[in-house]
Design an enzyme around this catalytic site. Sequence first.
Site, PDB file in Angstrom:
ATOM      1  N   CYS A 262       0.832  -1.207   0.000  1.00  0.00           N
ATOM      2  CA  CYS A 262       0.000   0.000   0.000  1.00  0.00           C
ATOM      3  C   CYS A 262       0.866   1.256   0.000  1.00  0.00           C
ATOM      4  O   CYS A 262       0.867   2.007  -0.969  1.00  0.00           O
ATOM      5  CB  CYS A 262      -0.905   0.022   1.231  1.00  0.00           C
ATOM      6  SG  CYS A 262      -2.077  -1.331   1.251  1.00  0.00           S
TER       7      CYS A 262
HETATM    8  N1  LIG Z   1      -3.507  -5.848   2.228  1.00  0.00           N
HETATM    9  C1  LIG Z   1      -3.827  -4.702   2.805  1.00  0.00           C
HETATM   10  O1  LIG Z   1      -3.470  -4.467   3.962  1.00  0.00           O
HETATM   11  C2  LIG Z   1      -4.666  -3.656   2.074  1.00  0.00           C
HETATM   12  C3  LIG Z   1      -5.212  -2.606   2.828  1.00  0.00           C
HETATM   13  C4  LIG Z   1      -6.027  -1.661   2.194  1.00  0.00           C
HETATM   14  C5  LIG Z   1      -6.223  -1.743   0.812  1.00  0.00           C
HETATM   15  N2  LIG Z   1      -5.635  -2.751   0.079  1.00  0.00           N
HETATM   16  C6  LIG Z   1      -5.935  -2.787  -1.363  1.00  0.00           C
HETATM   17  O2  LIG Z   1      -6.868  -3.833  -1.619  1.00  0.00           O
HETATM   18  C7  LIG Z   1      -6.600  -4.427  -2.888  1.00  0.00           C
HETATM   19  C8  LIG Z   1      -6.379  -5.919  -2.724  1.00  0.00           C
HETATM   20  O3  LIG Z   1      -5.212  -6.109  -1.909  1.00  0.00           O
HETATM   21  P1  LIG Z   1      -4.868  -7.486  -1.219  1.00  0.00           P
HETATM   22  O4  LIG Z   1      -3.754  -7.204  -0.276  1.00  0.00           O
HETATM   23  O5  LIG Z   1      -6.098  -8.145  -0.713  1.00  0.00           O
HETATM   24  O6  LIG Z   1      -4.300  -8.307  -2.461  1.00  0.00           O
HETATM   25  P2  LIG Z   1      -3.997  -9.879  -2.514  1.00  0.00           P
HETATM   26  O7  LIG Z   1      -2.955 -10.053  -3.553  1.00  0.00           O
HETATM   27  O8  LIG Z   1      -3.789 -10.407  -1.137  1.00  0.00           O
HETATM   28  O9  LIG Z   1      -5.368 -10.498  -3.033  1.00  0.00           O
HETATM   29  C9  LIG Z   1      -5.881 -10.271  -4.290  1.00  0.00           C
HETATM   30  C10 LIG Z   1      -6.593 -11.525  -4.755  1.00  0.00           C
HETATM   31  O10 LIG Z   1      -7.170 -11.253  -6.031  1.00  0.00           O
HETATM   32  C11 LIG Z   1      -7.010 -12.382  -6.853  1.00  0.00           C
HETATM   33  N3  LIG Z   1      -7.139 -11.959  -8.233  1.00  0.00           N
HETATM   34  C12 LIG Z   1      -6.232 -11.380  -9.041  1.00  0.00           C
HETATM   35  N4  LIG Z   1      -6.753 -11.124 -10.244  1.00  0.00           N
HETATM   36  C13 LIG Z   1      -8.035 -11.538 -10.199  1.00  0.00           C
HETATM   37  C14 LIG Z   1      -9.101 -11.537 -11.128  1.00  0.00           C
HETATM   38  N5  LIG Z   1      -8.953 -11.036 -12.352  1.00  0.00           N
HETATM   39  N6  LIG Z   1     -10.284 -12.057 -10.740  1.00  0.00           N
HETATM   40  C15 LIG Z   1     -10.418 -12.583  -9.498  1.00  0.00           C
HETATM   41  N7  LIG Z   1      -9.458 -12.596  -8.566  1.00  0.00           N
HETATM   42  C16 LIG Z   1      -8.280 -12.084  -8.918  1.00  0.00           C
HETATM   43  C17 LIG Z   1      -5.662 -12.937  -6.467  1.00  0.00           C
HETATM   44  O11 LIG Z   1      -5.561 -14.319  -6.825  1.00  0.00           O
HETATM   45  C18 LIG Z   1      -5.677 -12.732  -4.942  1.00  0.00           C
HETATM   46  O12 LIG Z   1      -6.223 -13.840  -4.263  1.00  0.00           O
HETATM   47  C19 LIG Z   1      -5.419  -3.660  -3.458  1.00  0.00           C
HETATM   48  O13 LIG Z   1      -5.902  -2.596  -4.238  1.00  0.00           O
HETATM   49  C20 LIG Z   1      -4.737  -3.094  -2.236  1.00  0.00           C
HETATM   50  O14 LIG Z   1      -3.990  -1.939  -2.532  1.00  0.00           O
HETATM   51  C21 LIG Z   1      -4.869  -3.719   0.698  1.00  0.00           C
END
Ligand SMILES: NC(=O)c1ccc[n+]([C@@H]2O[C@H](COP(=O)([O-])OP(=O)(O)OC[C@H]3O[C@@H](n4cnc5c(N)ncnc54)[C@H](O)[C@@H]3O)[C@@H](O)[C@H]2O)c1
Length: 430
Positions: A262
Amino acid sequence: MNTNIAIVGLGYVGLPLSLQFARSGVTVLGLDVDAKKVELLNQKTSYIKHIESSQIAAMVEAGQFSASTDFRRIKQVEAVIICVPTPLNKNREPDISYIIETGKAIAPHLAKGALVVLESTTYPGTTDEDLREVLEAGSGMKAGVDFHLAFSPEREDPANPDSKVAVIPKVVGGYTPACLARASALYGRAIKTIVPVSSCRVAEATKLLENIFRSVNIALVNELKVVYSAMDIDVWEVIKAAKTKPFGFMPFYPGPGLGGHCIPIDPFYLTWKAREYGQNTRFIELAGEINTSMPEYVVNLAAEALNDLGKAIKGSRVLVLGLAYKADVDDERESPSYVLMEKFKVRGAHVDYYDPYVPVIRPTREHAHWTGTRSVAWNQPTIASYDLVLIATKHSTVNYQELAQWSKLIVDTRNAMADVVSLPGQVWKA
Ligand SMILES: NC(=O)c1ccc[n+]([C@@H]2O[C@H](COP(=O)([O-])OP(=O)(O)OC[C@H]3O[C@@H](n4cnc5c(N)ncnc54)[C@H](O)[C@@H]3O)[C@@H](O)[C@H]2O)c1
């Protein structure tokens, strides 16, 4: 009233959100392109350290949560929440391809009257321009007329026991007032406080402000660390004293560089979009410059510490303690530890890592060549075999007193050795 929703992307954001909706009586279909994750979740097994398998098992057994790779099932749900990755590409520009691909995958199956909410962090305009266009093109329907569209940013804080999806206020912005009302009502079923804002763009911009605020303040203390260190003043002691001020101050802590997916990434989503409006984001650029210079500063200090013992980095054995980007998590994506290991390696050191939460390095987009490397064991002969141990992450389960007994030289970027008895010259703060 039974509500069926789909959550797309069962990662660090999508999985806890799915469980919170499921616990609140909403039936959740989790969709992901990763068949392995889907299989694990249907077998009631967690793949994230701070989410217990028992939480997944309870919701699967109650029939409230199931996972699938079949996007055709979108037609059965009333709402779709998208939580897919938003990284930067090689040129450090936003890569919203995961959002676009998801939009294309769900659009043909979207039911009339359904709600689509984007949660992935991104620049203002993604929801009402980029995502809206693919949804409208693929479904033949109009946003705000035939389906509802909204943006609601996630505020997940992994490993923080006080960070509970249910009680963290949720900002929601809609494409139309009706979209906002619909999205607020849905989130209101699972989350205590909803913070409605006037548009998707305001909600997108809110998330960016929150992360830019952290990036800039971390850069500030990183700079002060370097300046105060030159004056022989311990920045950690300064922050500890400053935070006793009951108003107008909030502590941020220095480190070996920014990590996670992030804070090092999201601010540059705004930088990129701002250019379209002829605007510069000088604070973001400067903070990025300072934060990315930290690993070099730390490695230079390690070189000085080794030099003090008559050693060079070249040929030394270096152990990086902590691969995860923050304490007590198993997530090592975008971790500055990779940069540190790389820098030691380039200078001719033999580098290993120790991390109780990352026994082996999984494939990552950015550091593919470390894939399969294993954490060393935690015991006296192993730890004592290194010329230098560099503390990059302060995991609370590590015994730092043992480290002081076993290691000759420790470079500490997290103030982990503050309360540990050590020998003069043994611990260098970096
Ligand atoms: N991890 C955090 O602490 C956090 C906090 C706030 C915001 N975010 C935001 O949330 C979003 C997701 O982050 P995350 O950490 O959960 O990511 P992550 O990589 O842990 O999870 C994303 C998931 O999406 C799946 N994916 C990818 N492409 C896909 C598609 N086309 N269709 C379906 N599934 C698909 C992946 O296989 C994975 O399981 C990002 O934009 C991130 O910046 C993350």
